[in-house]
Scaffold this active site. Structure first.
Site, short mmCIF file in Angstrom:
data_model
loop_
_atom_site.label_atom_id
_atom_site.label_comp_id
_atom_site.label_asym_id
_atom_site.label_seq_id
_atom_site.Cartn_x
_atom_site.Cartn_y
_atom_site.Cartn_z
N HIS A 1 0.87 -1.24 0.07
CA HIS A 1 0.01 0.04 -0.21
C HIS A 1 0.96 1.42 0.01
O HIS A 1 1.99 1.29 0.56
CB HIS A 1 -0.94 -0.07 1.29
CG HIS A 1 -2.06 1.25 1.25
ND1 HIS A 1 -1.63 2.11 1.56
CD2 HIS A 1 -3.29 0.90 0.98
CE1 HIS A 1 -2.82 3.08 1.44
NE2 HIS A 1 -3.95 2.12 0.93
N GLU B 1 -4.08 2.63 -7.42
CA GLU B 1 -4.42 3.69 -6.67
C GLU B 1 -3.54 4.89 -6.70
O GLU B 1 -2.49 5.08 -6.37
CB GLU B 1 -4.42 3.40 -5.13
CG GLU B 1 -5.31 2.59 -4.73
CD GLU B 1 -5.59 2.34 -3.15
OE1 GLU B 1 -6.79 2.37 -2.77
OE2 GLU B 1 -4.71 1.94 -2.47
P1 PGA Z 1 -9.60 6.10 0.58
O1 PGA Z 1 -8.29 5.10 0.75
O2 PGA Z 1 -10.76 5.33 0.09
O3 PGA Z 1 -9.79 6.76 1.93
O4 PGA Z 1 -9.00 7.19 -0.33
C1 PGA Z 1 -8.13 3.98 -0.22
C2 PGA Z 1 -6.81 3.46 0.01
O5 PGA Z 1 -5.77 4.14 0.74
O6 PGA Z 1 -6.60 1.91 0.09
#
Ligand code: PGA
Length: 236
Positions: free
Chosen positions: A87, A156
């Site tokens: 992550h 992401e």
């Molecule tokens: P968020 O986090 O939906 O709060 O933006 C997503 C993540 O960090 O996996």
């Protein structure tokens, strides 16, 4: 086919009682999609649920002198089926592609499905080309000597994570960009699924899920049962 909606609770909620309450509220929902709940490690053995569970990290060895680490074998005892690996919040603390690669291997060896997080871009204005180039080198390193069919990737963009501001989130939402990048990763790397994450919530879930995106990795919105329940009952 049902899409994967992964709840990344991060370092929340503050007490086990609240965690239990949140999970109970989510468990009661008749889902149309496939939810996976990833609570903090310490809650995993205590939570009773029929929903699939995931860990927020994993170590690559099964035992030994590794202070503070949690092994795949330990996680398996608590019915953990998935593990979030790499992550961006962990990479920001210094986790390297080499460590990410070892963690994916450790998970697969123990039949835990890795959810490999990749991302880039400090601003939403970044060209797709540049994002793809960066993801390509990240994925080549992270997936080195790994069967990609055993891996789920979550794309992401760093700029989209935890905006916490509904107005800003709305301004930055870009499902077309998310779909283009997810398709690039799926075609180029032949991984089993590609999810999208970064400020997804009940109001924008459908706009992502109705595209060629295999699911969502949800942070903030997964801590609100009402909001998360709407996401896992999205009709597409
Ligand atoms: P968020 O986090 O939906 O709060 O933006 C997503 C993540 O960090 O996996």
């Amino acid at each position: 086919m049902k899409k994967l909606i992964v709840a990344n609770w991060k370092m929340n909620p503050k007490s086990f009682k609240e965690a239990e309450k949140l999970l109970l509220a989510v468990s009661k929902t008749k889902t149309t999609q496939h939810p996976v709940i990833c609570p903090p490690f310490v809650y995993l053995p205590l939570l009773k649920t029929k929903l699939d569970l995931g860990a927020q990290d994993i170590f690559w060895q099964n035992s030994g002198p590794f202070t503070g680490q949690i092994s795949p074998e330990m996680l398996k005892q608590f019915k953990v089926k998935y593990a979030i690996i790499g992550h961006s919040e962990r990479r920001a603390l210094g986790e390297t592609d080499n460590e990410v690669n070892l963690k994916i291997k450790g998970a697969i060896l123990n039949k835990i499905t890795p959810i490999l997080c990749v991302g880039y871009g400090l601003s939403a204005e970044m060209e797709d080309e540049e994002v793809m180039q960066h993801l390509q080198s990240q994925l080549e390193a992270d997936l080195h000597e790994i069967d990609p069919k055993k891996v789920i990737v979550a794309y992401e963009p760093v700029w989209a994570i935890s905006t916490g501001d509904p107005y800003k989130t709305k301004q930055m939402e870009n499902p077309e960009h998310a779909e283009r990048i997810c398709m690039f990763v799926r075609i180029k790397f032949k991984v089993s699924k590609v999810l999208y994450g970064g400020s997804t919530n009940a109001s924008n879930a459908e706009s992502f899920l109705s595209r060629q995106i295999d699911g969502l990795l949800v942070g903030g919105a997964s801590l609100n049962a009402l909001e998360f329940n709407k996401m896992i009952t999205t009709k597409i």
